[in-house]
Design a protein around this motif. Structure first.
Motif, PDB file in Angstrom:
ATOM      1  N   HIS A  99      45.349  59.303 -58.390  1.00 33.22           N
ATOM      2  CA  HIS A  99      46.443  59.404 -59.367  1.00 33.22           C
ATOM      3  C   HIS A  99      47.716  58.800 -58.776  1.00 33.22           C
ATOM      4  O   HIS A  99      48.035  59.046 -57.624  1.00 33.22           O
ATOM      5  CB  HIS A  99      46.666  60.869 -59.741  1.00 33.22           C
ATOM      6  CG  HIS A  99      47.602  61.051 -60.882  1.00 33.22           C
ATOM      7  ND1 HIS A  99      47.219  60.798 -62.179  1.00 33.22           N
ATOM      8  CD2 HIS A  99      48.904  61.411 -60.943  1.00 33.22           C
ATOM      9  CE1 HIS A  99      48.257  61.023 -62.979  1.00 33.22           C
ATOM     10  NE2 HIS A  99      49.294  61.386 -62.245  1.00 33.22           N
ATOM     11  N   HIS A 101      50.882  59.323 -59.080  1.00 33.17           N
ATOM     12  CA  HIS A 101      52.099  60.114 -58.865  1.00 33.17           C
ATOM     13  C   HIS A 101      53.321  59.416 -59.431  1.00 33.17           C
ATOM     14  O   HIS A 101      54.370  59.356 -58.793  1.00 33.17           O
ATOM     15  CB  HIS A 101      52.327  60.376 -57.365  1.00 33.17           C
ATOM     16  CG  HIS A 101      51.293  61.270 -56.768  1.00 33.17           C
ATOM     17  ND1 HIS A 101      50.022  60.855 -56.504  1.00 33.17           N
ATOM     18  CD2 HIS A 101      51.354  62.572 -56.393  1.00 33.17           C
ATOM     19  CE1 HIS A 101      49.334  61.861 -55.983  1.00 33.17           C
ATOM     20  NE2 HIS A 101      50.110  62.905 -55.916  1.00 33.17           N
ATOM     21  N   CYS A 103      54.993  60.270 -62.147  1.00 33.67           N
ATOM     22  CA  CYS A 103      55.514  61.160 -63.196  1.00 33.67           C
ATOM     23  C   CYS A 103      56.889  60.731 -63.695  1.00 33.67           C
ATOM     24  O   CYS A 103      57.199  60.859 -64.875  1.00 33.67           O
ATOM     25  CB  CYS A 103      55.588  62.588 -62.688  1.00 33.67           C
ATOM     26  SG  CYS A 103      54.007  63.181 -62.107  1.00 33.67           S
ATOM     27  N   CYS A 106      56.412  58.195 -66.241  1.00 31.28           N
ATOM     28  CA  CYS A 106      55.261  58.399 -67.110  1.00 31.28           C
ATOM     29  C   CYS A 106      55.700  59.158 -68.363  1.00 31.28           C
ATOM     30  O   CYS A 106      56.440  60.140 -68.276  1.00 31.28           O
ATOM     31  CB  CYS A 106      54.191  59.204 -66.372  1.00 31.28           C
ATOM     32  SG  CYS A 106      52.806  59.673 -67.410  1.00 31.28           S
ATOM     33  N   GLU A 108      54.063  61.069 -70.134  1.00 31.30           N
ATOM     34  CA  GLU A 108      53.483  62.401 -70.241  1.00 31.30           C
ATOM     35  C   GLU A 108      54.324  63.433 -69.481  1.00 31.30           C
ATOM     36  O   GLU A 108      54.245  64.613 -69.761  1.00 31.30           O
ATOM     37  CB  GLU A 108      52.046  62.356 -69.689  1.00 31.30           C
ATOM     38  CG  GLU A 108      51.193  63.548 -70.038  1.00 31.30           C
ATOM     39  CD  GLU A 108      50.539  63.440 -71.411  1.00 31.30           C
ATOM     40  OE1 GLU A 108      50.847  62.484 -72.153  1.00 31.30           O
ATOM     41  OE2 GLU A 108      49.725  64.309 -71.742  1.00 31.30           O
ATOM     42  N   GLY A 109      55.108  62.954 -68.517  1.00 29.48           N
ATOM     43  CA  GLY A 109      55.859  63.857 -67.637  1.00 29.48           C
ATOM     44  C   GLY A 109      56.657  64.885 -68.416  1.00 29.48           C
ATOM     45  O   GLY A 109      57.376  64.557 -69.349  1.00 29.48           O
ATOM     46  N   CYS A 112      52.797  67.534 -69.477  1.00 26.62           N
ATOM     47  CA  CYS A 112      51.564  66.993 -68.887  1.00 26.62           C
ATOM     48  C   CYS A 112      50.673  68.126 -68.403  1.00 26.62           C
ATOM     49  O   CYS A 112      51.085  68.956 -67.592  1.00 26.62           O
ATOM     50  CB  CYS A 112      51.931  66.072 -67.734  1.00 26.62           C
ATOM     51  SG  CYS A 112      50.513  65.433 -66.864  1.00 26.62           S
ATOM     52  N   GLN A 115      50.109  67.846 -64.596  1.00 26.73           N
ATOM     53  CA  GLN A 115      51.206  68.435 -63.808  1.00 26.73           C
ATOM     54  C   GLN A 115      51.061  69.952 -63.762  1.00 26.73           C
ATOM     55  O   GLN A 115      51.114  70.558 -62.687  1.00 26.73           O
ATOM     56  CB  GLN A 115      52.554  68.117 -64.470  1.00 26.73           C
ATOM     57  CG  GLN A 115      53.099  66.745 -64.159  1.00 26.73           C
ATOM     58  CD  GLN A 115      54.449  66.506 -64.857  1.00 26.73           C
ATOM     59  OE1 GLN A 115      54.780  67.156 -65.836  1.00 26.73           O
ATOM     60  NE2 GLN A 115      55.208  65.563 -64.340  1.00 26.73           N
ATOM     61  N   ARG A 150      46.246  56.356 -64.200  1.00 24.42           N
ATOM     62  CA  ARG A 150      46.546  57.795 -64.150  1.00 24.42           C
ATOM     63  C   ARG A 150      45.318  58.656 -64.406  1.00 24.42           C
ATOM     64  O   ARG A 150      45.392  59.875 -64.383  1.00 24.42           O
ATOM     65  CB  ARG A 150      47.607  58.126 -65.203  1.00 24.42           C
ATOM     66  CG  ARG A 150      48.921  57.430 -64.942  1.00 24.42           C
ATOM     67  CD  ARG A 150      49.917  57.693 -66.059  1.00 24.42           C
ATOM     68  NE  ARG A 150      51.145  56.953 -65.821  1.00 24.42           N
ATOM     69  CZ  ARG A 150      51.879  56.407 -66.774  1.00 24.42           C
ATOM     70  NH1 ARG A 150      51.518  56.518 -68.032  1.00 24.42           N
ATOM     71  NH2 ARG A 150      52.981  55.745 -66.482  1.00 24.42           N
ATOM     72  N   THR A 203      46.389  63.751 -69.059  1.00 19.71           N
ATOM     73  CA  THR A 203      47.372  63.052 -68.243  1.00 19.71           C
ATOM     74  C   THR A 203      47.958  61.903 -69.070  1.00 19.71           C
ATOM     75  O   THR A 203      47.894  61.928 -70.280  1.00 19.71           O
ATOM     76  CB  THR A 203      46.740  62.620 -66.898  1.00 19.71           C
ATOM     77  OG1 THR A 203      47.467  61.537 -66.372  1.00 19.71           O
ATOM     78  CG2 THR A 203      45.305  62.199 -67.048  1.00 19.71           C
ATOM     79  N   ARG A 217      61.967  62.740 -73.285  1.00 27.13           N
ATOM     80  CA  ARG A 217      61.112  63.799 -72.740  1.00 27.13           C
ATOM     81  C   ARG A 217      60.998  64.940 -73.740  1.00 27.13           C
ATOM     82  O   ARG A 217      61.934  65.203 -74.495  1.00 27.13           O
ATOM     83  CB  ARG A 217      61.721  64.347 -71.446  1.00 27.13           C
ATOM     84  CG  ARG A 217      61.752  63.343 -70.331  1.00 27.13           C
ATOM     85  CD  ARG A 217      60.653  63.580 -69.315  1.00 27.13           C
ATOM     86  NE  ARG A 217      60.651  62.493 -68.337  1.00 27.13           N
ATOM     87  CZ  ARG A 217      59.614  61.689 -68.098  1.00 27.13           C
ATOM     88  NH1 ARG A 217      58.484  61.860 -68.750  1.00 27.13           N
ATOM     89  NH2 ARG A 217      59.684  60.729 -67.216  1.00 27.13           N
ATOM     90  N   SER A 750      52.524  71.461 -71.523  1.00 31.39           N
ATOM     91  CA  SER A 750      51.877  70.548 -72.452  1.00 31.39           C
ATOM     92  C   SER A 750      51.484  71.299 -73.713  1.00 31.39           C
ATOM     93  O   SER A 750      51.644  72.508 -73.819  1.00 31.39           O
ATOM     94  CB  SER A 750      50.636  69.929 -71.822  1.00 31.39           C
ATOM     95  OG  SER A 750      49.547  70.813 -71.942  1.00 31.39           O
TER      96      SER A 750
END
Lengths: 894, 170
Positions: A99, A101, A103, A106, A108-109, A112, A115, A150, A203, A217, A750
């Motif tokens: 992966h 890393h 974030c 990304c 999804e951060g 996620c 995470q 990812r 992810t 976000r 998530s």
């Protein structure tokens, strides 16, 4: 029930489920990846390891995967045992070796699952020091972004896409640490449900590409519970805003309606709210004016003129009712074609007066035999097609119990059932995307479909008029279908408005009623045209053609059209004449269309994201959507414009001021809508004295985001219509099920946090699934069968019987105004049968000039071998394609 | 083609997709020891399935070559027992000697080096497979000899590239 000891604490739990869902259902934290409540268990990721002990004296125990192990009475398990904890930490460490890393960059951060699970499993130091494998990504079309690096290879994407949604173009390639999930080459994902990958993927491999256009976000979004506006099913959504524009639609779980998923039209259709075509201020004779000016103008018009109001099937009950109240009940018209009007009335009559309870989408999913009459569900009510796709698995699943396999054990179930399909019969005009799972299909003209339906009903009950001179093979197919439906425990009949033919709807009712005499569990579902077609039908009002007549005959001279493009519901020539004859045309809407262009006065209405309202879905379920963000002045809901106008006019107002008063007035005035008071908690509702925040508590930038305009932070807007606040302050626990602005629980950022909002995993939300069903069947019904059997369809020389063909991307008015959906919409065409094409010496894409009901067309020909001979298919509602009431005869023009 | 039909007939009606693995072996032997996208599309058309269904299977197994290969394919086992007995050194030696990395083919088109997982001959580790033959108890010292011998015996492309379904070239 069973007693389960988890870490030596006893719990009363349901037997038969697996340990993972049981633990999650108890509110315990146990990490997982490959399991999903809709997809079942395969035990692939090894993340949900726990310890199981033989008895109290066993101290060593053994490690098992919680998702693969059924609950047993008096079982003793441990989540916190050091061995299990260490095992899980090792698993996540190895899953994370490749992966990236990334974030921070990304999408999804912050929401996620990877995470959350990494933190939960305690993996916080990376020991793997070798190169990571890297991939090239693919362009998967306008909806979904692809970032394969990812991937942690949980296989949920292909299990959803292929096994659950029936897609064929997403696969797993290669093996070991090189596994690649993608298409064979770049290109848009073909499935209508591809958007769910963004939520299914734990992810950031698959993310929402439309969100990327204006990325925010999750914790920075202002969110509110909403209801999808793009078909009649009323799927529950979460709508998220930042900087005054709608940025994201996500699934809002409703066990009875959409469950965990949404279709791509529902997920990506929101872009129209940010379109350049939005009306953002009032206009008089195409000149922008102030709110006061427009109110004065409209108030005078209403005082002086003979006013009629035209409502809309895509506007809320509140807006429609407010207009009805303003102009008077006898001057209120439904803004739908007379055919649509009749069809909606017929469906309401069948559902209200008949003995059968309307099948919800959840009921359809559970059905073990399905008959579809006249609908191409994938294109008219996509999520219902997804439900049907699950229904075909129900009959074979009965074998599982015999083989002692629990239904959640996906791996074993697949092995045993080997893609076996239960009974699904489709009688439709042309091929549909569900044909691949159908037991048998029949393609015919709408009247022939109706006759076929009558024949099935007559096989079930001899008192239904039989159909003479039906071809032998059709008669035996009808018998076969009747047998399959009779043998089922929970059969469902599905039909709807899209064939635009009442006899098809009657035939479906006959089949369902005949079946109901044998089996009280029979379900019946109809789809309608738009998100509030059902609500409008329940409200009562006159036909559109009567409105045209009223103006043409001089009974009215001032027309208020609300959130409606009449050119989609009436023939262009009629609407032209009507709008030209009217002295004053006043339009409330949020988007520019042909009717707006003809209006003298235009008032900017709020789109669904800027409004509060209730819509009624095809099931008769009234559901509320909440305002996501304050409208920009002077945009406001149509119903709020109406109260402003009435106050301006006579200073009395309408007798109500806000959403609640209006809703109460509707409940009192409309007998069929009297329960809508109960749809959502009142505006005064508080939990521990607090409102429900629309923003997560991590919301950032409140002080800074408008600092370029004014350095002092503005006072947050106050919402007089709901118990939701526009800020992050408020109650942090679970809100009532109908007012969930977003899913979040500690440790679960998530969408998977929905587990904690449910009574039991995959069941209803705590406090019951949202929505109030307004239509209950008449169990003592003495309704007799419909007897109006249509004549068989006979092709006519030099004519083609033209029917509408629907497209998930393109046929719906609003979604197609967004960029992403527009990219997937088809070009204009006219579809005809290969034999007719040969007769007319037409080749593919050759232009054909023709006339339907006086409307001239010149369109490229699409040749089909599946559309029945003598028929033509005209795509419905594509932008720029003139509307005409179908079905109707087409005449070739030389 | 008759061999292909025979393989398809082994499986029940409607389950002909099961014939995919053996047919890919046949196709690989027939079309120069590797599966080009065209070859895979052709296999898909024989079985009446979508090309993507062939790609996913072919890319999964290390027995199928998705790139052109040399006349002689060296498949060196790298699983536990062979690794303990020095398979790393063997791979490194071949790599240096032929100037190729695993997955590559030597410039003269003679050798392709592949690293594979257990071939069930752990007792004679380290080992490798060449066509249908195992070459066992390898050591770095022996490698020069082995390669020299292979260069002689495999100077013509092997007729079946290690396919379990030998193709008789008339």
């Amino acid at each position: 029930m069973a007693t389960l000891y988890i870490d030596n604490k006893p719990y009363e739990v349901k037997a038969g489920k697996n340990l993972l869902e049981t633990c999650l259902g108890l509110g315990l934290d146990l990490p997982y990846f490959c399991w999903h409540p809709s997809l079942g268990s395969v035990g692939a990721c090894r993340q949900c390891a726990i310890k199981v002990f033989k008895d109290e004296t066993d101290t060593r125990g053994r490690i098992v995967m919680a998702c693969m192990e059924p609950v047993a009475d008096k079982q003793r398990i441990s989540i916190a045992h050091p061995d299990a904890v260490e095992f899980r930490a090792n698993v996540i460490e190895s899953l994370m070796t490749n992966h990236p890393h990334d974030c921070a960059v990304c999408d999804e951060g912050g929401s996620c699952h990877l995470q959350d699970m990494t933190v939960m499993s305690g993996h916080n130091y990376r020991r793997f020091r070798y190169n990571k494998r890297t991939f090239q990504n693919q362009d998967l079309g306008p909806f979904i972004n692809h970032e394969m690096n990812r991937c942690i290879t949980c296989y949920r994407c292909v299990r959803f896409y292929r096994d659950y949604a029936g897609g064929r173009d997403l696969n797993a390639f290669a093996s070991r640490s090189n596994v690649y999930f993608g298409r064979e080459e770049d290109g848009p994902l073909e499935s209508e449900f591809s958007g769910n990958l963004a939520e299914i993927c734990p992810t950031g491999v698959f993310t929402d590409k439309t969100l990327k256009e204006h990325y925010t976000r999750k914790w920075d979004l202002t969110m509110a519970p909403s209801v999808c506006q793009h078909c009649s099913l009323g799927c529950n959504t979460i709508a998220g805003e930042r900087y005054g524009e709608l940025r994201m639609i996500a699934n809002r779980y409703n066990g009875e309606v959409n469950g965990y998923f949404l279709c791509d039209r529902g997920r990506f259709g929101y872009e129209f709210t940010n379109s350049d075509l939005r009306i953002r201020q009032p206009f008089i004779s195409k000149f922008p004016v102030t709110k006061q000016q427009v109110l004065a103008e409209v108030a005078t018009d209403i005082k002086k003129g003979k006013v009629i109001g035209i409502g809309s099937p895509r506007a809320s009950l509140q807006s429609n009712f407010a207009l009805k109240q303003l102009v008077g009940a006898d001057r209120f018209f439904h803004g739908v074609s007379d055919n649509d009007h009749n069809i909606a009335d017929l469906i309401v009559k069948i559902l209200k007066e008949g003995p059968i309870r309307v099948a919800s989408m959840h009921d359809v999913q559970q059905a073990d035999a399905v008959l579809i009459l006249g609908e191409d569900l994938t294109n008219t009510a996509p999520m219902l097609a997804l439900a049907v796709r699950q229904a075909v698995k129900q009959q074979p699943m009965k074998k599982l119990a015999k083989a002692n396999i629990p239904a959640w054990h996906d791996a074993a179930a697949k092995e045993l059932l080997q893609d076996e399909k239960g009974p699904l019969f489709i009688a439709s005009i042309n091929t549909t995307k569900l044909d691949d799972v159908a037991t048998a299909t029949y393609h015919a003209a709408p009247d022939d479909i109706a006759r076929f339906g009558f024949a099935i009903a007559s096989c079930l009950d001899r008192s239904v008029p039989s159909v003479s001179n039906l071809p032998g093979e059709l008669q035996s197919l009808a018998q076969r279908i009747a047998d399959a439906l009779s043998n089922a425990e929970r059969p469902v009949i599905i039909s709807g408005a899209s064939s635009q033919t009442q006899s098809v709807i009657r035939a479906a009712a006959n089949v369902a009623w005949a079946l109901h005499k044998k089996n009280k569990n029979t379900g019946l579902a109809y789809t309608l045209a738009e998100c509030n077609s059902m609500g409008l039908a329940l409200m009562g009002g006159h036909r559109l053609n009567s409105a045209f007549d009223a103006v043409m005959n001089g009974h009215a001279d001032t027309v208020i059209v609300m959130e409606n493009d009449l050119y989609r519901h009436g023939k262009a020539a009629d609407v032209d004449a009507f709008l030209n004859k009217a002295k004053k045309v006043i339009v409330f809407d949020h988007i520019v269309h042909r009717t707006v262009e003809k209006a003298h006065v235009v008032l900017p209405a709020g789109a669904f994201s800027e409004s509060d309202g209730i819509v009624v879905n095809n099931e008769g379920r009234a559901q509320r959507y909440f305002q996501v963000y304050e409208c920009h002045e002077p945009i406001q809901e149509s119903w709020r414009w109406i109260v402003d106008i009435s106050k301006f006019e006579n200073n009395v107002g309408m007798g109500w001021e806000h959403f609640e008063g209006l809703t109460r007035t509707i409940a009192e005035a409309e007998p069929l809508l009297r329960d809508i008071n109960r749809v959502s908690p009142p505006a005064s509702y508080r939990i521990a004295g607090q409102k429900i925040p629309r923003e997560p508590h991590r919301y950032s930038g409140r002080t800074a985001m408008l600092a370029n305009i004014n350095v002092s932070e503005p006072k947050p807007p106050v919402d007089p219509d709901s118990p939701l606040s526009y800020t992050m302050e408020g109650y942090k626990g679970l809100p009532p099920s109908s007012a969930i602005p977003f899913f979040w629980t500690p440790g679960w950022n998530s969408v998977q946090s929905v587990n904690k909002y449910q009574e039991e995993i995959g069941g209803s939300l705590k406090g019951g699934d949202p929505g109030i069903r307004l239509i209950e069947p008449n169990l003592k019904s003495t309704l007799s069968y419909f007897t109006e059997l249509p004549e068989p369809f006979v092709p006519m020389k030099d004519h083609l019987w033209t029917v509408p063909l629907f497209h998930i991307f393109g046929s719906e008015e609003l979604s197609v105004l967004g960029d992403a959906v527009a990219k997937r919409a088809p070009q204009h065409y006219i579809m005809i049968n290969a034999l007719d094409a040969a007769e007319q010496k037409l080749s593919e894409n050759q232009e054909l000039a023709f006339d339907v009901e006086g409307q001239l067309y010149r369109l490229p020909v699409k040749i089909s071998t599946t559309l029945p001979k003598g028929l033509a298919g005209l795509p419905y509602g594509l932008p720029g394609l003139p509307n005409v009431e179908l079905p109707a005869w087409l005449i070739y023009k030389k | 083609m008759s061999l292909v039909q025979k393989i398809i007939k082994r499986y029940p009606e409607g389950r002909h997709k099961s014939a995919l693995l053996p047919i890919l072996h046949v196709a690989q032997a027939e079309f120069g020891g590797w599966l080009s996208p065209e070859t895979m599309d052709y296999v898909a058309s024989i079985l009446n399935i979508k090309p993507i269904e062939v790609y996913e299977v072919a890319s999964f197994y290390s027995m199928y070559n998705l790139q052109p290969v040399g006349k002689c394919v060296l498949e060196v086992c790298q699983t536990g027992p062979c690794w303990l007995r020095g398979s790393d050194d063997i791979i490194q030696y071949i790599s240096n000697k032929l100037g190729i990395q695993p997955g590559e083919t030597s410039a003269d088109g003679m050798f392709t080096l592949k690293v594979v997982e257990c071939l069930a001959s752990c007792g004679s580790a380290p080992m490798m497979q060449v066509g249908n033959n195992f070459i066992e108890n390898l050591s770095v010292e022996k490698m020069d000899d082995v390669l020299k011998k292979l260069r002689e015996t495999h100077n013509v492309p092997s007729p079946d590239y290690g396919s379990p379904y030998p193709v008789n070239k008339a």
